[in-house]
Design a protein around this motif. Structure first.
Motif, short mmCIF file in Angstrom:
data_model
loop_
_atom_site.label_atom_id
_atom_site.label_comp_id
_atom_site.label_asym_id
_atom_site.label_seq_id
_atom_site.Cartn_x
_atom_site.Cartn_y
_atom_site.Cartn_z
N LYS A 144 0.26 9.73 7.71
CA LYS A 144 -1.03 9.36 7.11
C LYS A 144 -1.65 10.45 6.24
CE LYS A 144 -5.29 6.97 7.95
NZ LYS A 144 -6.25 6.42 8.90
N ALA A 145 -1.64 11.67 6.73
CA ALA A 145 -2.30 12.75 5.98
C ALA A 145 -1.65 12.94 4.60
CB ALA A 145 -2.24 14.06 6.77
N GLU A 146 -0.32 12.90 4.58
CA GLU A 146 0.36 13.06 3.31
C GLU A 146 0.13 11.85 2.40
OE1 GLU A 146 4.63 13.73 3.44
OE2 GLU A 146 4.71 13.44 1.26
N ARG A 147 0.07 10.67 3.05
CA ARG A 147 -0.18 9.43 2.31
C ARG A 147 -1.53 9.55 1.58
NH1 ARG A 147 0.91 5.78 6.85
NH2 ARG A 147 -1.22 5.00 6.79
N ILE A 148 -2.54 9.97 2.29
CA ILE A 148 -3.88 10.07 1.70
C ILE A 148 -3.87 11.06 0.54
CG2 ILE A 148 -6.24 10.89 2.17
CD1 ILE A 148 -5.92 9.66 4.99
N ARG A 149 -3.19 12.19 0.76
CA ARG A 149 -3.11 13.20 -0.29
C ARG A 149 -2.45 12.64 -1.55
NH1 ARG A 149 0.44 16.32 -2.20
NH2 ARG A 149 2.06 15.88 -0.67
N ARG A 150 -1.31 11.96 -1.35
CA ARG A 150 -0.58 11.45 -2.52
C ARG A 150 -1.32 10.31 -3.21
NH1 ARG A 150 5.71 11.15 -0.80
NH2 ARG A 150 5.84 9.96 -2.74
N VAL A 151 -1.97 9.46 -2.41
CA VAL A 151 -2.74 8.35 -3.00
C VAL A 151 -3.89 8.92 -3.84
CG1 VAL A 151 -4.32 6.44 -2.47
CG2 VAL A 151 -2.11 6.59 -1.31
N ASN A 152 -4.61 9.90 -3.30
CA ASN A 152 -5.72 10.50 -4.04
C ASN A 152 -5.24 11.14 -5.34
OD1 ASN A 152 -7.77 9.72 -2.34
ND2 ASN A 152 -7.60 11.55 -1.06
N GLU A 153 -4.13 11.85 -5.23
CA GLU A 153 -3.58 12.53 -6.41
C GLU A 153 -3.25 11.52 -7.52
OE1 GLU A 153 -0.58 15.65 -5.41
OE2 GLU A 153 0.65 14.49 -6.81
N VAL A 154 -2.63 10.42 -7.12
CA VAL A 154 -2.18 9.45 -8.11
C VAL A 154 -3.38 8.65 -8.65
CG1 VAL A 154 -1.53 7.42 -6.74
CG2 VAL A 154 -0.10 8.13 -8.64
N LEU A 155 -4.38 8.40 -7.83
CA LEU A 155 -5.58 7.71 -8.32
C LEU A 155 -6.30 8.56 -9.37
CD1 LEU A 155 -7.05 5.92 -5.16
CD2 LEU A 155 -5.81 4.90 -7.10
N GLU A 156 -6.33 9.88 -9.14
CA GLU A 156 -6.90 10.78 -10.15
C GLU A 156 -6.11 10.66 -11.46
OE1 GLU A 156 -9.53 12.67 -10.21
OE2 GLU A 156 -10.14 12.29 -8.13
N LYS A 157 -4.81 10.63 -11.31
CA LYS A 157 -3.94 10.62 -12.49
C LYS A 157 -4.15 9.37 -13.35
CE LYS A 157 0.62 12.20 -13.50
NZ LYS A 157 1.72 12.91 -12.87
N VAL A 158 -4.45 8.22 -12.71
CA VAL A 158 -4.65 6.99 -13.50
C VAL A 158 -6.14 6.74 -13.76
CG1 VAL A 158 -2.51 5.94 -12.66
CG2 VAL A 158 -4.67 5.42 -11.50
N ASN A 159 -6.97 7.76 -13.55
CA ASN A 159 -8.41 7.64 -13.79
C ASN A 159 -9.10 6.63 -12.88
OD1 ASN A 159 -8.42 9.59 -15.86
ND2 ASN A 159 -7.68 8.06 -17.32
N LEU A 160 -8.64 6.58 -11.63
CA LEU A 160 -9.30 5.71 -10.64
C LEU A 160 -9.83 6.53 -9.47
CD1 LEU A 160 -7.23 2.41 -10.13
CD2 LEU A 160 -9.51 2.66 -11.12
N GLY A 161 -9.99 7.84 -9.72
CA GLY A 161 -10.52 8.70 -8.66
C GLY A 161 -11.86 8.17 -8.17
N GLY A 162 -12.03 8.12 -6.84
CA GLY A 162 -13.30 7.65 -6.27
C GLY A 162 -13.36 6.15 -6.03
N PHE A 163 -12.35 5.41 -6.48
CA PHE A 163 -12.37 3.96 -6.27
C PHE A 163 -11.53 3.54 -5.06
CE2 PHE A 163 -13.82 4.37 -10.61
CZ PHE A 163 -14.84 3.44 -10.67
N ASN A 164 -11.23 4.50 -4.20
CA ASN A 164 -10.33 4.25 -3.05
C ASN A 164 -10.71 3.01 -2.24
OD1 ASN A 164 -10.41 7.05 -3.86
ND2 ASN A 164 -9.03 7.47 -2.15
N ARG A 165 -12.02 2.85 -1.99
CA ARG A 165 -12.45 1.80 -1.06
C ARG A 165 -12.83 0.50 -1.75
NH1 ARG A 165 -13.54 4.95 3.65
NH2 ARG A 165 -11.64 6.17 3.69
N TYR A 166 -12.59 0.42 -3.04
CA TYR A 166 -12.90 -0.82 -3.75
C TYR A 166 -11.82 -1.86 -3.45
CZ TYR A 166 -16.70 1.08 -6.62
OH TYR A 166 -17.87 1.61 -7.06
N TYR A 167 -12.22 -3.14 -3.51
CA TYR A 167 -11.27 -4.24 -3.41
C TYR A 167 -10.92 -4.70 -4.83
CZ TYR A 167 -11.93 -4.39 1.59
OH TYR A 167 -11.92 -4.06 2.90
#
Ligand SMILES: Nc1ncnc2c1ncn2[C@@H]1O[C@H](COP(=O)(O)OP(=O)(O)O)[C@@H](O)[C@H]1O
Ligand SMILES: [Mg+2]
Length: 245
Positions: free
Chosen positions: A104-127
């Protein structure tokens, strides 16, 4: 890193011949595009690289080895962003990692990194329903990227977006690709999109789809969409597609 190849590929669905004598070779790290009329077999060809269709004749190869099925090294992205509506952006993007048993910890790290990369940083909890069309497509790209694939297979990814969103998504895609060494194959019905992005454009004929021409685009990026070279290529492709007036 992967080289993609179709060697003498034909495809029939029952009596319907969809592809005929297709030879293409995309070097690793190259950005290739396919344009062609609707129904000429573009998606079928792309799906062969994704391991979702088999050729009726010839071979589909990755790094010279016949493609036997899907692989996380070759990720498919398509227009109907198949996000699960009941899952948040981060759960949608992290699903592949979860299925692969990534902690899980690595998953969260990688998901956050990739969301930043596609300009979706901060939208983690959106549906998905809370996102614009462009943001949904960014989430789909993130879901593919998080697996760190060698190859991105993009099937008219921006077809449903408005023209302005499409232009910024094209720049974002270039940012993702630049320096990544990833091999890109983009299907698009937008000739200018292919000209703006690709090193090489395969122009296909109507069904049964054949490659009528392979066009190299040597202009440095970012490209000037209003340049004479661009206009020249555009005219040539329109002519090849029978769209000249
Ligand atoms: N699984 C399938 N079974 C039968 N026919 C199919 C199948 N997949 C695609 N086709 C047919 O093959 C042709 C080419 O489809 P496709 O590759 O989706 O074209 P394109 O992406 O260029 O619009 C179409 O006529 C389509 O109906
Ligand atoms: Mg298609």
């Amino acid at each position: 890193m992967q080289t993609l190849e179709l060697r003498g590929v034909g495809k029939r669905f029952g009596a319907l011949q969809v592809l005929k004598e297709i030879d293409i070779r995309i070097e690793q790290g190259e950005f290739a595009a396919i344009v062609g009329p609707s129904g000429c077999g573009k998606s079928t060809a792309l799906r062969m690289f994704a391991g979702l269709e088999n050729p009726s004749e010839g071979q589909a190869l990755a790094d010279g080895v016949p493609i036997e099925g899907p692989s996380p090294a070759r990720m498919l992205i398509f227009q109907e962003h198949a996000l699960y509506p009941w899952s948040t952006v981060e759960d949608n993007v992290g699903l592949g990692l979860e299925l692969a048993g990534v902690p899980k910890a690595e998953r969260i790290r990688r998901v956050n990194e990739v969301l930043e990369k596609v300009n979706l940083g901060g939208f983690n909890r959106y549906y998905p329903s809370q996102l614009s069309g462009g943001m949904k497509q960014r989430a789909s790209i993130a879901r593919a990227l998080v697996m760190d694939p060698d190859v991105l297979l993009l099937d008219e990814p921006y077809g449903a977006l408005d023209a302005l969103t499409r232009l910024s998504m094209q720049n974002e895609l270039l940012d993702i690709w630049s320096g990544s060494g990833k091999t890109m194959l983009l299907i698009t019905h937008d000739i200018d999109e292919a000209l703006y992005l690709a090193d090489k454009i395969y122009v296909m004929s109507a069904r049964p789809g054949q490659i009528v021409e392979t066009i190299r685009i040597d202009q440095p990026r970012p490209r000037d969409r209003s340049s004479e070279a661009f206009a020249e290529h555009r005219r040539n492709i329109m002519r090849l597609l029978g769209l000249e007036d």
